[in-house]
Design an enzyme around this catalytic site. Structure first.
Site, PDB file in Angstrom:
ATOM      1  N   ASN A  11       0.870  -1.177   0.000  1.00 15.21           N
ATOM      2  CA  ASN A  11       0.000   0.000   0.000  1.00 15.21           C
ATOM      3  C   ASN A  11       0.907   1.227   0.000  1.00 15.21           C
ATOM      4  O   ASN A  11       1.483   1.563   1.029  1.00 15.21           O
ATOM      5  CB  ASN A  11      -0.886  -0.057   1.262  1.00 15.21           C
ATOM      6  CG  ASN A  11      -1.725   1.194   1.442  1.00 15.21           C
ATOM      7  OD1 ASN A  11      -1.806   2.038   0.550  1.00 15.21           O
ATOM      8  ND2 ASN A  11      -2.346   1.316   2.603  1.00 15.21           N
ATOM      9  N   TRP A  12       1.018   1.848  -1.174  1.00  8.61           N
ATOM     10  CA  TRP A  12       1.957   2.971  -1.292  1.00  8.61           C
ATOM     11  C   TRP A  12       1.415   4.240  -0.642  1.00  8.61           C
ATOM     12  O   TRP A  12       2.138   5.221  -0.497  1.00  8.61           O
ATOM     13  CB  TRP A  12       2.274   3.252  -2.768  1.00  8.61           C
ATOM     14  CG  TRP A  12       3.026   2.153  -3.472  1.00  8.61           C
ATOM     15  CD1 TRP A  12       3.341   0.904  -2.986  1.00  8.61           C
ATOM     16  CD2 TRP A  12       3.571   2.210  -4.807  1.00  8.61           C
ATOM     17  NE1 TRP A  12       4.033   0.191  -3.938  1.00  8.61           N
ATOM     18  CE2 TRP A  12       4.190   0.962  -5.061  1.00  8.61           C
ATOM     19  CE3 TRP A  12       3.579   3.181  -5.807  1.00  8.61           C
ATOM     20  CZ2 TRP A  12       4.811   0.680  -6.277  1.00  8.61           C
ATOM     21  CZ3 TRP A  12       4.201   2.902  -7.023  1.00  8.61           C
ATOM     22  CH2 TRP A  12       4.816   1.664  -7.245  1.00  8.61           C
ATOM     23  N   LYS A  13       0.119   4.239  -0.314  1.00 10.78           N
ATOM     24  CA  LYS A  13      -0.523   5.422   0.298  1.00 10.78           C
ATOM     25  C   LYS A  13      -0.303   6.655  -0.579  1.00 10.78           C
ATOM     26  O   LYS A  13      -0.232   6.527  -1.800  1.00 10.78           O
ATOM     27  CB  LYS A  13      -0.039   5.610   1.741  1.00 10.78           C
ATOM     28  CG  LYS A  13      -0.201   4.325   2.559  1.00 10.78           C
ATOM     29  CD  LYS A  13      -0.020   4.529   4.030  1.00 10.78           C
ATOM     30  CE  LYS A  13      -0.183   3.186   4.732  1.00 10.78           C
ATOM     31  NZ  LYS A  13      -0.108   3.289   6.182  1.00 10.78           N
ATOM     32  N   HIS A  97      -9.619   1.184   4.809  1.00 13.41           N
ATOM     33  CA  HIS A  97      -8.336   1.335   5.506  1.00 13.41           C
ATOM     34  C   HIS A  97      -8.517   2.279   6.694  1.00 13.41           C
ATOM     35  O   HIS A  97      -9.289   3.234   6.620  1.00 13.41           O
ATOM     36  CB  HIS A  97      -7.275   1.891   4.537  1.00 13.41           C
ATOM     37  CG  HIS A  97      -5.903   1.852   5.137  1.00 13.41           C
ATOM     38  ND1 HIS A  97      -5.471   2.806   6.030  1.00 13.41           N
ATOM     39  CD2 HIS A  97      -4.893   0.963   5.002  1.00 13.41           C
ATOM     40  CE1 HIS A  97      -4.233   2.496   6.409  1.00 13.41           C
ATOM     41  NE2 HIS A  97      -3.863   1.389   5.792  1.00 13.41           N
ATOM     42  N   GLU A  99      -6.865   4.616   7.841  1.00 15.92           N
ATOM     43  CA  GLU A  99      -6.614   6.037   7.587  1.00 15.92           C
ATOM     44  C   GLU A  99      -7.841   6.692   6.956  1.00 15.92           C
ATOM     45  O   GLU A  99      -8.057   7.894   7.105  1.00 15.92           O
ATOM     46  CB  GLU A  99      -5.354   6.206   6.722  1.00 15.92           C
ATOM     47  CG  GLU A  99      -4.103   5.960   7.563  1.00 15.92           C
ATOM     48  CD  GLU A  99      -2.913   5.405   6.816  1.00 15.92           C
ATOM     49  OE1 GLU A  99      -2.881   5.445   5.578  1.00 15.92           O
ATOM     50  OE2 GLU A  99      -1.990   4.900   7.507  1.00 15.92           O
ATOM     51  N   GLU A 167      -5.491  -4.887  10.648  1.00 19.76           N
ATOM     52  CA  GLU A 167      -4.452  -3.879  10.875  1.00 19.76           C
ATOM     53  C   GLU A 167      -4.788  -3.085  12.136  1.00 19.76           C
ATOM     54  O   GLU A 167      -5.592  -2.150  12.088  1.00 19.76           O
ATOM     55  CB  GLU A 167      -4.396  -2.909   9.689  1.00 19.76           C
ATOM     56  CG  GLU A 167      -4.067  -3.567   8.364  1.00 19.76           C
ATOM     57  CD  GLU A 167      -3.532  -2.538   7.371  1.00 19.76           C
ATOM     58  OE1 GLU A 167      -2.392  -2.713   6.934  1.00 19.76           O
ATOM     59  OE2 GLU A 167      -4.236  -1.570   7.078  1.00 19.76           O
ATOM     60  N   GLY A 173       2.396   2.187  10.889  1.00 17.67           N
ATOM     61  CA  GLY A 173       3.397   3.245  10.762  1.00 17.67           C
ATOM     62  C   GLY A 173       4.107   3.599  12.057  1.00 17.67           C
ATOM     63  O   GLY A 173       4.776   4.624  12.139  1.00 17.67           O
ATOM     64  N   SER A 205       3.196  -2.137  10.459  1.00 18.00           N
ATOM     65  CA  SER A 205       4.634  -2.189  10.732  1.00 18.00           C
ATOM     66  C   SER A 205       5.296  -3.519  10.364  1.00 18.00           C
ATOM     67  O   SER A 205       6.239  -3.952  11.024  1.00 18.00           O
ATOM     68  CB  SER A 205       4.923  -1.832  12.197  1.00 18.00           C
ATOM     69  OG  SER A 205       4.551  -0.482  12.454  1.00 18.00           O
ATOM     70  N   GLY A 226       2.768  -1.142   4.323  1.00 16.43           N
ATOM     71  CA  GLY A 226       2.796   0.275   3.973  1.00 16.43           C
ATOM     72  C   GLY A 226       4.229   0.741   3.724  1.00 16.43           C
ATOM     73  O   GLY A 226       4.783   0.551   2.641  1.00 16.43           O
ATOM     74  N   GLY A 227       4.840   1.319   4.753  1.00 15.10           N
ATOM     75  CA  GLY A 227       6.170   1.924   4.619  1.00 15.10           C
ATOM     76  C   GLY A 227       7.199   1.045   3.915  1.00 15.10           C
ATOM     77  O   GLY A 227       7.917   1.506   3.019  1.00 15.10           O
TER      78      GLY A 227
HETATM   79  P1  PGA Z   1       2.725   0.271   7.684  1.00 12.80           P
HETATM   80  O1  PGA Z   1       1.274   0.487   7.037  1.00 12.80           O
HETATM   81  O2  PGA Z   1       3.273  -1.001   7.117  1.00 12.80           O
HETATM   82  O3  PGA Z   1       3.514   1.491   7.257  1.00 12.80           O
HETATM   83  O4  PGA Z   1       2.529   0.191   9.159  1.00 12.80           O
HETATM   84  C1  PGA Z   1       0.403  -0.591   6.822  1.00 12.80           C
HETATM   85  C2  PGA Z   1      -0.894  -0.100   6.237  1.00 12.80           C
HETATM   86  O5  PGA Z   1      -1.374   0.964   6.645  1.00 12.80           O
HETATM   87  O6  PGA Z   1      -1.496  -0.745   5.357  1.00 12.80           O
END
Ligand code: PGA
Length: 243
Positions: A11-13, A97, A99, A167, A173, A205, A226-227
């Site tokens: 997930n590149w966000k 998600h 967010e 999640e 993050g 994470s 994500g990251g």
């Molecule tokens: P993260 O994000 O790996 O940076 O914690 C995961 C996500 O939000 O899908």
């Protein structure tokens, strides 16, 4: 029952422009030529879907959107429909998600409508759920997550159309992760609510250091990253942790 093949999804966000997005997509496509034991998916921002789709062509790496609107088209400024994702080459859409649940105020009912939209367009919906830190500390993680599942997943779900990503909000993050026992407990609870064979990913994470331990859990069918998905080497190291 068919084996649940693991999936590592990036997930590149809201990250990457054309130059770094192209380099990342090419890096993933190149590494994916080596033998691997999981499915791979990347979810770039909408602006990069067409370009990343082209870079991934023939690699076997799937393309997904990070969100979709419930309606197929219409006067919804700034939104993207599931049909548009399909037209751009996507096979998957993330929905709900945290967010979006927390910064855009999306409710379970919204997530359910988006999941229906994804199915209508012929996409696999990756429905995200997870408790906040306060929910975890109150000992309510399981109830919260099962409540989100009940509210966010439409009737008639099948294992082919649905993937769930657990999640924990406090793990996204932050570099923090639940214990493997906690992950296993929540995944088992989620599994009890889903059609047989549905894949359940862990997210929050995940990195090359902790991936092997998490992905070794019987109830974990892959990772939503994500990251660490923003570096081809790290994303690939997580894919390799599938064994
Ligand atoms: P993260 O994000 O790996 O940076 O914690 C995961 C996500 O939000 O899908």
């Amino acid at each position: 029952m068919a084996e649940r093949k693991r999936l590592v999804a990036g997930n590149w966000k809201m990250n990457s422009g054309r130059a770094d997005g192209l380099a990342l997509a090419r890096g993933v496509a190149e590494r994916a030529r080596a033998p691997h034991r999981c499915d791979l998916l990347v979810c770039p921002p909408f602006t990069l879907l067409a370009m990343v789709g082209k870079a991934l062509a023939g690699s076997g790496v799937a393309l997904g959107g990070q969100d979709c609107h419930p309606s197929p088209s219409g006067a919804f400024t700034g939104c993207i429909s599931a049909e548009m994702l399909k037209d751009a080459g996507c096979s998957h859409a993330l929905v709900g998600h945290s967010e979006r649940r927390h910064t855009c105020g999306e409710t379970d009912a919204d997530v359910r409508a988006k999941t229906e939209a994804a199915w209508r367009a012929g996409l696999v919906a990756i429905v995200c759920v997870g408790e906040t830190r306060a929910g975890r500390e109150a000992g309510q993680a399981r109830e919260i997550v099962c409540g989100q599942i009940a509210g966010s997943i439409p009737d008639g779900a099948t294992a082919e159309q649905l993937i769930v990503a657990y999640e924990p909000v406090w793990a996204i993050g932050t570099g923090l992760t639940p214990t493997t026992a906690d992950i296993a407990e929540i995944h088992a609870a989620i599994r009890g609510e889903l059609p047989a064979g549905t894949r359940i990913l862990y997210g929050g994470s995940v990195n090359p250091k902790n991936a092997a331990e998490i992905l070794a859990l019987e109830e974990v069918d892959g990772a939503l990253v994500g990251g660490a998905s923003l570096k081809a080497d790290d994303f690939w190291a997580i894919a390799e942790a599938c064994g």
